[in-house]
Enzyme design. Structure first.
Site: not given
Ligand code: G3I
Length: 405
Positions: A296, A326, A328
């Site tokens: 990242h 990952e 970006d």
């Molecule tokens: O599923 C819920 C949904 O029901 C709800 O309506 C919505 C609104 O809050 O949230 C949804 O959950 C979200 C989830 O992604 C699925 O979309 C979480 O809030 C959100 O925090 C979560 O973020 C993800 C993040 O990891 C969590 O730490 C990102 O999409 C994802 O790209 C990110 O990926 C991580 C890798 O797994 C590990 N390396 C770092 C990378 C970036 O943080």
């Protein structure tokens, strides 16, 4: 190099699936050419200057291109027997490795609702990583309930378009279901070990043969090089990793098992911690096959091409494969032309570092299009814009991954 009396072998640094391009000079007849992993095939009517390609089959190490004289043609064509090449000189051998595959993290909701997103994934990428759909909160919502539909949808779409699939992730301290983080009864070392073992066994087993690589452990090392404090590590101890990796290997012996982390792109305590951990695990026979460098690359991260080059050499020296998992490069709006050029250069540096290292064999970007990037659409963090059109960074990465940067 001149063809000897019977045959000549040219030593070349080849790895499977390479293509060897040989330029011949001064040979106007029939020649047999092959490698020490392929049959010699006869090339006829070799003109005085010709470039021949020899595909190196995967699976077998190859170290030589072989030339031999072909017997004079039996059949006469145009009244002339095809002479065998009396001598041939090879003035150039290009050993072209295949391009490093480019992958993207995929969201099931975007895949279902956004046609340009779907089309970009199918046409611009060769690998897919479910971004959230394989995390424990998504696939294991209740102690005795697994929910694979969302991940199955991504895996099915990807595989039907010939894409490989990476699994992300089995052991992490985030995105856990509440029944793990807030159990009715507090976990014991043995009860949580069993939860972890069964989770990994069930999930990896479900996708056996369909997911070729797993981020078994994600972000388990802190910036100071110590183990991350997660419910797994606090309750089970440091051998939480042993449990996860051994269960994954048992559930799918054909999958590559990776320890994935961020902040390890350059030398420092974090990277030292990952090296120590991987070395220790492997010394104890824990099946860690690869290290995932998340990459990242935030503005000002200061990660340079030489950082990545040294990092990949260091990880490869452990005897493991390396992937960029990952990548970006977010930018602060407004997305000016200068920022677009700088982004392409940053991405290309990372892609080139991967190309330069045989141990690095996949480059994954954390998102298919800007519209669904976890960074926010306004940061334009990935390779394809919100309408599904590849940006300059996409072309730069593809060129770098093909060794043309
Ligand atoms: O599923 C819920 C949904 O029901 C709800 O309506 C919505 C609104 O809050 O949230 C949804 O959950 C979200 C989830 O992604 C699925 O979309 C979480 O809030 C959100 O925090 C979560 O973020 C993800 C993040 O990891 C969590 O730490 C990102 O999409 C994802 O790209 C990110 O990926 C991580 C890798 O797994 C590990 N390396 C770092 C990378 C970036 O943080």
């Amino acid at each position: 190099m001149r063809l000897g009396r019977r045959a000549t072998t040219l030593r070349a640094p080849l790895v499977p699936t390479h293509t060897v391009r040989v330029r011949l000079r001064g040979c106007g007849g029939r020649l047999r050419i092959g490698t020490d992993a392929t049959r010699l095939r006869t090339v006829t009517a070799v003109r005085s200057m010709q470039t021949l390609s020899v595909a190196v089959p995967s699976g077998r190490p190859v170290s030589a291109v072989r030339f031999a004289r072909a017997a004079a043609a039996r059949a006469r064509q145009n009244g002339r027997a095809r002479r065998a090449c009396a001598r041939v000189s090879v003035d150039r051998v290009d050993v072209a490795a295949p391009p490093v595959p480019l992958g993207a993290a995929v969201r099931d909701d975007a895949l279902a609702s956004d046609a340009p997103y779907r089309s970009a994934l199918a046409s611009d990428f060769r690998s897919a990583t479910p971004e959230n759909e394989l995390k424990m909160e998504a696939v294991h919502p209740q102690p005795d309930i697994y929910s694979f539909e969302r991940a199955d949808g991504i895996v099915g779409f990807a595989r039907s378009r010939g894409l490989a699939v990476r699994g992300h992730t089995l052991l992490w301290g985030e995105q856990l279901p509440r029944w793990v983080t807030s159990p009715v009864m507090p976990w014991t070392r043995s009860s949580l070990r069993e939860v972890l073992r069964r989770h990994v066994t069930t999930v990896v087993g479900h996708f056996r043969g369909r997911i070729d690589t797993w981020d078994v452990a994600n972000e388990v090392v802190r910036a100071d090089g110590s183990r991350s404090s997660t419910i797994w590590q606090r309750t089970i101890g440091d051998d939480d990793l042993d449990v996860a990796f051994r269960a994954a290997r048992a559930a799918d012996p054909g999958a590559r098992l990776v320890l994935n982390d961020n902040g390890i792109e350059r030398a420092g305590a974090h990277q030292d911690g990952v090296v120590r951990l991987v070395r220790d695990l492997r010394a104890r026979g824990v099946p860690v096959d690869g290290i995932g460098i998340q990459a990242h690359l935030d503005p000002g991260s200061g990660v340079t091409a030489s950082d990545l080059d040294r990092t990949m050499s260091r990880f490869a020296a452990l005897g493991v494969r390396v992937e960029i998992t990952e990548a970006d490069v977010p930018r602060s709006p407004p997305l000016t032309p200068a920022a677009t050029v700088a982004q392409a250069e940053t991405f290309a540096q990372a892609a080139d570092a991967c190309w330069q290292h045989a141990a690095c064999d996949r480059f994954t970007v954390w998102g298919v299009t800007d519209a669904h990037s976890w960074r926010g659409a306004d940061t334009g963090a990935v390779l394809v814009d919100g309408t599904g059109h590849p940006k300059p960074a996409y072309a730069a990465v593809r060129a770098a991954l093909a060794g043309r940067s």
